[in-house]
Design a protein around this motif. Structure first.
Motif, short mmCIF file in Angstrom:
data_model
loop_
_atom_site.label_atom_id
_atom_site.label_comp_id
_atom_site.label_asym_id
_atom_site.label_seq_id
_atom_site.Cartn_x
_atom_site.Cartn_y
_atom_site.Cartn_z
N LEU A 56 -3.51 4.03 -8.69
CA LEU A 56 -3.59 3.13 -9.84
C LEU A 56 -4.96 3.18 -10.51
O LEU A 56 -5.07 3.12 -11.74
N LEU A 57 -6.01 3.31 -9.72
CA LEU A 57 -7.35 3.43 -10.28
C LEU A 57 -7.52 4.75 -11.03
O LEU A 57 -8.09 4.78 -12.13
N LEU A 58 -7.03 5.84 -10.44
CA LEU A 58 -7.13 7.15 -11.10
C LEU A 58 -6.35 7.19 -12.41
O LEU A 58 -6.79 7.80 -13.38
N LEU A 59 -5.20 6.56 -12.43
CA LEU A 59 -4.38 6.52 -13.64
C LEU A 59 -4.85 5.44 -14.62
O LEU A 59 -4.25 5.27 -15.69
N LYS A 60 -5.85 4.70 -14.24
CA LYS A 60 -6.41 3.61 -15.05
C LYS A 60 -5.36 2.55 -15.39
O LYS A 60 -5.35 1.97 -16.46
N LYS A 61 -4.46 2.31 -14.42
CA LYS A 61 -3.45 1.27 -14.56
C LYS A 61 -3.92 -0.04 -13.93
O LYS A 61 -3.28 -1.07 -14.07
N ALA A 62 -5.03 0.03 -13.20
CA ALA A 62 -5.58 -1.16 -12.54
C ALA A 62 -7.10 -1.01 -12.50
O ALA A 62 -7.64 0.11 -12.51
N GLY A 63 -7.75 -2.14 -12.44
CA GLY A 63 -9.21 -2.16 -12.33
C GLY A 63 -9.62 -2.54 -10.92
O GLY A 63 -8.79 -2.88 -10.07
N LYS A 64 -10.92 -2.53 -10.68
CA LYS A 64 -11.40 -2.81 -9.33
C LYS A 64 -11.18 -4.26 -8.90
O LYS A 64 -11.17 -4.55 -7.72
N ASN A 65 -10.97 -5.15 -9.84
CA ASN A 65 -10.76 -6.56 -9.49
C ASN A 65 -9.29 -6.97 -9.49
O ASN A 65 -8.97 -8.13 -9.26
N ASP A 66 -8.39 -6.03 -9.78
CA ASP A 66 -6.96 -6.34 -9.75
C ASP A 66 -6.49 -6.49 -8.31
O ASP A 66 -7.08 -5.94 -7.39
N ARG A 67 -5.40 -7.23 -8.15
CA ARG A 67 -4.84 -7.47 -6.81
C ARG A 67 -3.50 -6.77 -6.66
O ARG A 67 -2.71 -6.72 -7.61
N LEU A 68 -3.26 -6.29 -5.46
CA LEU A 68 -1.97 -5.70 -5.11
C LEU A 68 -1.28 -6.60 -4.10
O LEU A 68 -1.94 -7.10 -3.18
N PRO A 69 0.02 -6.79 -4.22
CA PRO A 69 0.73 -7.55 -3.18
C PRO A 69 0.77 -6.72 -1.90
O PRO A 69 1.11 -5.54 -1.93
N TYR A 70 0.43 -7.33 -0.78
CA TYR A 70 0.34 -6.60 0.49
C TYR A 70 1.69 -6.48 1.20
O TYR A 70 1.98 -5.47 1.83
N LEU A 71 2.51 -7.50 1.12
CA LEU A 71 3.73 -7.54 1.93
C LEU A 71 4.72 -6.40 1.66
O LEU A 71 5.37 -5.93 2.61
N PRO A 72 4.85 -5.88 0.43
CA PRO A 72 5.72 -4.70 0.27
C PRO A 72 5.22 -3.49 1.08
O PRO A 72 6.03 -2.73 1.63
N PHE A 73 3.93 -3.35 1.20
CA PHE A 73 3.37 -2.23 1.97
C PHE A 73 3.57 -2.44 3.47
O PHE A 73 3.84 -1.49 4.21
N LEU A 74 3.47 -3.69 3.89
CA LEU A 74 3.75 -4.01 5.30
C LEU A 74 5.22 -3.74 5.61
O LEU A 74 5.54 -3.16 6.66
#
Length: 153
Positions: free
Chosen positions: A126-144
């Protein structure tokens, strides 16, 4: 059967995490009750096998206590990160404690490590594609959830 219920539980929580970035307390309470029931069930198995009451506490610690402590370690780490940084959701740590109570410590550690790799890769993409910034949050539970499924395969 137990892993299917855990995965369904995680899918429900993941949907809430994605949509609202929150997990309802009701679902955390239900998971906590199920985890407690699992622990009681495992203690009853140890008591059934054990005929000598003098060996109760050492046997419980050896058979169950160490396994639970290691299984809870990822949840305790995330709860600590929540307290220290405030950038990690407390529900994420609580869910890890619940799941750590219900699956083996080895599977829990593998799922935690896998979930951290998955979320790091996604954040990088997401950072490489510039779809998110360093302060954006990702939901963790889908990854878990994905990690628990991958570890069980």
């Amino acid at each position: 059967m137990k892993i299917t219920i855990i995965v369904l539980y995680l899918i429900i929580l993941s949907i809430y995490d994605i949509r609202t970035q929150k997990v309802p307390v009701m679902w955390l309470a239900a998971g906590s009750v199920a985890a407690f029931g699992t622990i009681v069930w495992e203690i009853s198995d140890v008591l059934e096998i054990l005929g000598n009451w003098q060996e109760l506490w050492p046997t419980l610690w050896k058979e169950l206590g160490q396994e639970l402590l290691i299984g809870w370690l990822p949840g305790l780490v995330l709860l600590g990160a929540c307290i220290v940084t405030g950038r990690v959701g407390s529900a994420d740590g609580w869910v890890l404690l619940i799941v750590g109570s219900m699956i083996g410590s080895g599977q829990m550690m593998a799922a935690f490590g896998c979930s951290m790799i998955l979320i790091a890769v996604m954040a990088g993409v997401l950072l490489l594609l510039k779809k998110a910034g360093k302060n954006d949050r990702l939901p963790y539970l889908p990854f878990l959830t994905a990690a628990v499924v991958l570890v069980r395969l």
